[in-house]
Design an enzyme around this catalytic site. Structure first.
Site, short mmCIF file in Angstrom:
data_model
loop_
_atom_site.label_atom_id
_atom_site.label_comp_id
_atom_site.label_asym_id
_atom_site.label_seq_id
_atom_site.Cartn_x
_atom_site.Cartn_y
_atom_site.Cartn_z
CG HIS A 157 -2.02 -1.01 1.14
ND1 HIS A 157 -3.32 -0.70 0.78
CD2 HIS A 157 -2.04 -2.35 1.36
CE1 HIS A 157 -4.07 -1.79 0.80
NE2 HIS A 157 -3.31 -2.81 1.14
CG ASP A 365 0.62 9.21 0.71
OD1 ASP A 365 0.68 8.06 1.18
OD2 ASP A 365 -0.12 10.11 1.17
#
Length: 471
Positions: A157, A365
């Site tokens: 993720h 991110d």
């Protein structure tokens, strides 16, 4: 129909009261479990001096939950130590913050091994096993060592760094080798997939077949991007409801005619919150006519407070906030409102909707679902503008946002100015194109695409018992 076995660091059991705020993984996997009978295995979140070797089972209809407790030393070494003080900063390109300890690494492997031992006793030969995130990278290697030949997939993720960055971490070679024990590895972006494939090829001399497949010691592993999405329709429905929460009402009342800029992030050094505050400060200095006419609301729930780097970040954010508000604030107007409370998505959706600018500027991110939620919450007739870091995975999809370098506060300040002055016609056009992307690649697409490919038996690896990672 095979059973779906999900493995993650934390297990999210549904809250029967409906008051809980489900995390992103829980919302995403809810979609996956619609089509499969399932088992969700992982850490209970509890720490026990003498945890059972067998997980606690909770039956919730279509899904069974298997919960493992950790010992205090397990939590310290596996979770606080190697996962969050070594892997997390390394994978977010913060090498100066990455602290490696042999004891922590041993604890990380030990917990993965204990999870594998417990899980292996619960699996069936035709189960599809889907492992999630950096806490559990070596899990497939441990399961193969126990003789499991199931199809095992892994979804990462957070960002996967370039080989020269990941390679600075002691233990990285063994972890990279363990990736080859998965049949399918999903990452957020094509850039992440390329980084991971290059690392395996360069480190081990693996061969690459086609675009996505690497072959190491005869085992084929497909590595590709599966950008995670959101429940678009569900989030839109929440955003359209009349806000009843006092936080929303108080925000609207305090704004008056002022325009709102919003940022929503867990307090983490990867999110660039102090840097974002300084960019807003630069905007106000460069545009003095906007003082008193715009307010920046930063919601930043605290996390991992026991990790020293996070306590230091909290102090830095508070000091930056105090300096800016003290220097630029006026009677009746505070430039930055800073909140560390966590709010349910109904409140966030309402706040996104009234914000003229969504400021999403992480330093690095994996995806960043706040960007997608902000777009989904907008009024189609009068949408706001998204400002998005080039280092967020979402920037690869949402190209109609203002894409900025979060390290350049002048560039971010100019983007804030341009966003606030953008005419309605251009705002609508940009919003429509971004909505098309997030609707086409929503959370259902993400789960369906990954599981369809994981369940594809073509090119299945031959059964082969693996030696576990070094003890």
């Amino acid at each position: 129909m095979p059973r779906l076995v999900v493995v993650s660091n934390r297990v999210a059991i549904p809250d029967p009261t409906g008051k809980g705020s489900a995390g992103g993984l829980a919302v995403a996997l809810k979609e996956a479990f619609q089509a499969y009978r399932g088992l969700w295995f992982g850490w209970s979140g509890r720490v026990s001096a003498h945890p059972s070797l067998e997980p606690k089972l909770v039956d919730k209809g279509n899904v069974h939950y298997a919960l493992m407790d950790l010992t205090p030393i397990d939590r310290q070494e596996y979770y606080n130590g190697f996962a969050n003080r070594a892997l997390w900063p390394n994978m977010h390109y913060r090498l100066g913050l990455s602290e490696f300890s042999r004891a922590d690494y041993a604890g990380y492997l030990r917990v993965n091994r204990s999870f594998a031992n417990a899980l292996a006793r619960m699996t069936r030969p035709d189960d599809l096993i889907w492992v999630h995130d950096y806490h559990l990278i070596p899990l497939a290697a441990e399961l193969r060592a126990l003789g499991l030949t199931n199809r095992i997939g892994y979804f990462h993720h957070i960002p996967w760094p370039a080989p020269e960055v990941f390679g600075t971490l002691p233990g990285s070679r063994e972890l990279l080798r363990s990736i080859a024990d998965y049949d399918l590895v999903g990452v957020q972006t094509d850039r992440d997939a390329d980084n991971l494939r290059r690392g395996i090829v360069q480190e081990f001399g693996a061969t690459q077949q086609g675009t996505d497949v690497v072959v190491l010691d005869g085992r084929r592993t497909r590595i590709k991007g599966f950008p995670i999405g959101i429940d678009v329709k569900g989030f839109q429905q929440v955003a359209r409801r009349s806000p009843a929460h006092r936080v929303v009402a108080q925000t609207v009342a305090s704004l008056g005619p002022r325009r709102l800029i919003i940022g929503v992030d867990r307090l983490d050094y990867s999110k660039g919150i102090p840097e974002r505050m300084e960019a807003f400060e630069r905007f106000l200095i460069s545009n003095p006519d906007q003082r008193g006419n715009v307010t920046f609301l930063q919601i930043a729930p605290t996390s991992r407070s026991e990790v020293p780097e996070y306590a230091s970040l909290s102090r830095t954010a508070s000091e930056t906030l105090g300096r800016i508000n003290g220097a630029l604030g006026e009677p009746g107007w505070v430039p930055i409102q800073y909140v560390t409370s966590a709010y349910p998505r109904s409140v966030l959706a309402s706040l996104y909707k009234i914000a003229r600018v969504g400021l999403v500027t992480p330093m690095r991110d994996g995806m960043n679902l706040v960007a997608k939620e902000y777009v989904a919450a907008q009024d189609p007739e009068d949408p706001g503008v998204l400002i998005l870091s080039k280092f967020a995975g979402a920037a690869q999809q949402l190209t109609d946002a203002f894409i900025v370098n979060p390290n350049d506060k002048f560039e971010v300040a100019e983007a804030i100015r341009d966003a606030l002055h953008m005419d309605r016609e251009e705002r609508i056009a940009r919003w429509k194109r971004m909505m098309k992307i997030i609707e086409d690649y929503d959370v259902s697409w993400w789960a369906d695409s990954f599981l369809k490919e994981l369940g594809d038996r073509k090119g299945t690896n031959k059964a082969r018992r693996r030696v576990p990672l070094e003890r």
